[in-house]
Design a protein around this motif. Structure first.
Motif, short mmCIF file in Angstrom:
data_model
loop_
_atom_site.label_atom_id
_atom_site.label_comp_id
_atom_site.label_asym_id
_atom_site.label_seq_id
_atom_site.Cartn_x
_atom_site.Cartn_y
_atom_site.Cartn_z
N PHE A 104 0.82 -1.21 0.00
CA PHE A 104 0.00 0.00 0.00
C PHE A 104 0.86 1.26 0.00
O PHE A 104 0.44 2.32 -0.47
N MET A 150 1.23 4.22 -2.61
CA MET A 150 0.12 5.16 -2.78
C MET A 150 0.39 6.49 -2.08
O MET A 150 -0.22 7.50 -2.41
N TRP A 197 2.56 -0.82 -10.03
CA TRP A 197 3.24 -0.92 -8.73
C TRP A 197 2.63 0.07 -7.74
O TRP A 197 2.45 -0.25 -6.56
N ALA A 211 -1.55 -1.00 -7.14
CA ALA A 211 -1.98 -2.33 -6.70
C ALA A 211 -2.44 -2.29 -5.24
O ALA A 211 -3.39 -2.98 -4.86
N TRP A 251 8.22 -5.58 -3.44
CA TRP A 251 7.47 -4.32 -3.55
C TRP A 251 8.25 -3.17 -2.92
O TRP A 251 8.11 -2.02 -3.31
N LEU A 311 -2.21 14.50 1.09
CA LEU A 311 -1.33 13.70 0.23
C LEU A 311 -1.49 14.11 -1.23
O LEU A 311 -0.53 14.22 -1.99
N ASN A 335 1.58 15.83 -3.34
CA ASN A 335 2.16 15.03 -4.42
C ASN A 335 1.84 15.56 -5.81
O ASN A 335 2.27 15.00 -6.80
N PHE A 384 1.36 8.72 6.16
CA PHE A 384 0.85 7.40 5.78
C PHE A 384 0.93 6.43 6.95
O PHE A 384 -0.05 5.76 7.30
N GLN A 400 -2.59 5.34 8.64
CA GLN A 400 -2.88 4.32 7.64
C GLN A 400 -4.34 3.84 7.72
O GLN A 400 -4.99 3.62 6.71
N LEU A 431 -6.73 6.23 6.27
CA LEU A 431 -6.54 6.30 4.83
C LEU A 431 -7.32 5.17 4.15
O LEU A 431 -8.05 5.39 3.19
#
Lengths: 441, 273
Positions: free
Chosen positions: A119, A122, A316, A319, B18, B203, B207, B256, B260, B263
């Motif tokens: 996560f 994001m 990426w 997801a 990831w 956010l 961003n 984040f 979390q 969110l």
């Protein structure tokens, strides 16, 4: 709006404040939002539609010229085509990966850690995400992580030649990626094969000074050597005393038809023996496998792969969104439903396919539609991941709109491109409105 | 459990994969620029002596980068607070006050949910030019608020509408003004939704690249634009690009990790309902 306590609480106090006063309160509450929405969203939409029928500076009415230009310009057509590929591929892939991750992570002991890791992208900007992938996609396997990974695998299945980059010395000519001695040879003869252009660090450590072996009557023997004597004292095409033999070289004996009849590998001193050779005339060659270039890296950021490369970076990032929404949907499915399926003898796959997926269909639709909207407007990631020289190959509608309206300063055409984007999201808008009305009954 | 071992291992590998690209950026930012041209960042794992804070020191000494970080904050904070405040007022009106054309206007807000902001860039740039705020931070902030409003109003109205009617009626019978009800009843009860909205908007604006690229002049540009402007010489500027990218990620990552849960819930509220 003074706060006066009503004498009789059950009487018409709320109703008294109904009507005109209620309307005034609503107006006060709504005014800031309506002004901003009106001035910066609604009016600009109308103005952009109008501007799309005017010329680049907005001075003259040009009818449909901008729209015609849009579909005549190969660069814009490419952007439209690319954007359609994005819509066809990315939402489906993201939804599928999110579904798989949500289901498979459900019973992990380290579920939180896994979901946090997926996560996390994001939270960061598409600019930073793009920079991250630019580093991953670097072409040289020494620098780009992806190509470095492929290089490790490639070394196993298709090892590079030990002498890549070597050049022929005198008496040797190139042949089919390898090299061949110019002089033919018969059984009992010897061959000296000189190579140059091999830097010291490329010579294997086991190499010893070259030695010309003595052949038996039915043998062809010879030496492969580095034809270079420091200081330039050596003679070209001849094995000089200090010159090193080249070990591990695959040497082939070819008959007059060019067919390989015998093979040998050179020893540490570069010598080789091709034994039990029938009478005849032959040539000695060094096979191309000795000189295979190492893996140079796949050009992820080159013109042909840039589109899938940018899309992969986007997958990426998104997801995790799909996974979180679907995981929440998953936890809302009553345990008994899944248990019942298992008790009835359904396999894990059947439970997934026949129970989980249908029950998650509404969430999957939401994820898919959300992604379609975002993918239609994709901009930052293309601008950042695609190097300037291949940006036309990776072009998308939003990027083209920005370039046309603010780079080339053609407001008419830029507005037409924006309107195209607007038209493409219209079906989703209609869908939203329908769903909203249906919910209200 | 034993049967699930392959799954556990496979998922652990996927989770690590990831994270690897992000770790790669951090390590790249921690190595000297010259090394980027010749070797991969993973070399630093076996040669920790390559690690240096020079790149971070350099960008924190660079006026342009520091300025752009300040600009990012100057844009993000008012844009987030502005959206929350303005949307909460409007959402309360849509949820609890009867007025003419209420449903039609709200339907308009729902329609605006998906309008691409590209539809507004050219006219708003001209409008800002006329008003003399083109290139300024306030222009960027206002644009972000306007395009954040539809989602914010939609989210908060749905949440407010779910608050039990009795609570409101009781307050109204007590003679509380609408503003008082809004401040004393709605905002405290709506806090979870307001928090996730604020985090989202924070956010989102932090961003953003496109809006700032169009409306902010160089002196007012946020960090995303500063990074983008270095990209033409990717290899040559990698020290600045990687360090600045990482610095730009710090605040969003803190937000984040701290919020979390909000969110994830906000995502659901915004998309599933």
């Amino acid at each position: 709006m003074a706060v006066a306590a009503p004498l009789d609480p059950t009487a018409a106090a709320p109703r008294r404040r109904g009507g005109r006063e209620r309307f005034l309160v609503a107006a006060v509450f709504l005014t800031p939002a309506l002004i901003l929405l009106g001035a910066l969203v609604v009016w600009p939409i109308v103005a952009t539609v109008v501007a799309s029928f005017r010329d680049g500076t907005g001075d003259e009415f040009v009818g449909l010229d901008n729209y015609r230009a849009m579909f005549d310009e190969p660069r814009i057509l490419k952007a439209i085509r690319n954007n359609l590929i994005w819509v066809a591929v990315v939402p489906a892939v993201v939804t599928a990966i999110g579904l798989v991750f949500a289901v498979l992570s459900e019973r992990l002991t380290y579920q939180r850690a896994f979901r946090t890791a997926v996560f996390m992208p994001m939270a960061i900007s598409l600019v930073a995400g793009g920079v991250i992938w630019r580093v991953v996609y670097e072409q040289a396997p020494e620098r780009g992580l992806l190509n470095a990974g492929i290089d490790v695998v490639a070394e196993v299945f298709d090892p590079p030649g030990e002498y890549a980059g070597a050049l022929p010395s005198q008496g040797v000519t190139p042949l089919e990626g390898g090299f061949v001695a110019e002089q033919p040879v018969e059984p009992g003869g010897i061959v000296s094969l000189g190579l140059i252009g091999i830097p010291p660090q490329q010579v294997p450590e086991s190499a010893e000074p070259g030695r010309m072996p003595t052949p038996a009557a039915d043998e062809v023997a010879g030496v492969v050597h580095r034809d270079f004597t420091p200081g330039g004292a050596g003679e070209r095409g001849v094995l000089d005393p200090t010159e090193l033999g080249l070990p591990g070289m695959k040497v082939d004996l070819r008959d007059e038809q060019g067919t390989t009849v015998k093979s040998a590998i050179t020893a540490d001193d570069g010598s080789f023996h091709l034994r039990q050779v029938e009478p005849g005339t032959y040539r000695v060659a060094m096979a191309s496998s000795n000189f295979d270039a190492p893996f140079a890296g796949i050009a992820w950021l080159g013109p042909s792969l840039i589109l899938p490369a940018v899309m992969a970076a986007y997958v990426w990032i998104w997801a995790g969104f799909a996974m979180m929404v679907l995981a929440a949907g998953l936890s809302a499915i009553p345990r008994e439903v899944l248990e019942a399926a298992r008790v009835d003898g359904a396999s894990e796959w059947q439970t997934f396919r026949r129970v989980t997926v249908p029950l998650l269909a509404p969430e999957m639709a939401v994820v898919f539609v959300t992604l379609v909207i975002y993918v239609l407007k994709v901009f930052d990631i293309v601008l950042v991941v695609a190097p300037p020289e291949v940006q036309t190959e990776a072009n998308v509608i939003a990027l083209e709109m920005w370039r046309t309206a603010f780079g080339a300063r053609n407001e008419g055409l830029g507005s037409a491109v924006a309107v195209l984007l607007f038209v493409l999201v219209l079906p989703v808008m209609v869908l939203n409105l329908r769903r909203f009305r249906a919910e209200r009954g | 459990m034993a049967r699930r071992l392959p799954l556990h291992v496979a998922m652990a590998v996927v989770g690590l994969l990831w994270l690897v690209p992000t770790v790669g950026l951090l390590v790249t930012a921690l190595r000297p620029r010259e090394l980027f041209a010749t070797s991969g960042w993973w070399q630093a794992i076996t040669k920790p002596s390559q690690i240096t804070l020079d790149n971070f020191e350099r960008i924190l000494e660079s006026d342009a980068i520091v300025r752009s970080l300040v600009n990012t904050a100057l844009i993000t904070v008012p844009a987030s607070l502005g959206v929350v405040a303005i949307a909460a007022l409007a959402a309360y009106a849509f949820a609890w006050i009867e007025f003419p054309f209420r449903d039609v206007i709200f339907l308009g807000v729902v329609a605006m949910l998906v309008v691409p902001l590209q539809m507004a860039l050219v006219p708003v740039a001209e409008l800002y030019g006329t008003l003399g705020i083109f290139g300024s931070i306030i222009g960027v902030v206002l644009f972000h608020i306007a395009f954040g409003l539809p989602f914010a109003i939609f989210l908060l109205r749905n949440f407010f509408a779910g608050i039990p009617k009795d609570l409101l009626e009781a307050a109204r019978l007590d003679g509380a003004s609408e503003m008082r009800i809004f401040l004393r009843v709605m905002l405290p009860l709506g806090l979870p939704a307001i928090a996730s909205l604020a985090i989202f908007q924070f956010l989102w604006v932090w961003n953003d690249l496109l809006v700032a690229l169009v409306f902010a002049r160089t002196a007012n540009a946020p960090i995303t634009v500063a990074i983008q402007s270095q990209l033409r010489q990717f290899g040559g500027n990698i020290d600045i690009i990687s360090a600045a990218s990482f610095v730009s990620m710090i605040i969003p990552l803190i937000v984040f990790f701290a919020f979390q849960r909000y969110l994830a819930e906000g995502l659901l509220a915004g998309s599933v309902k």
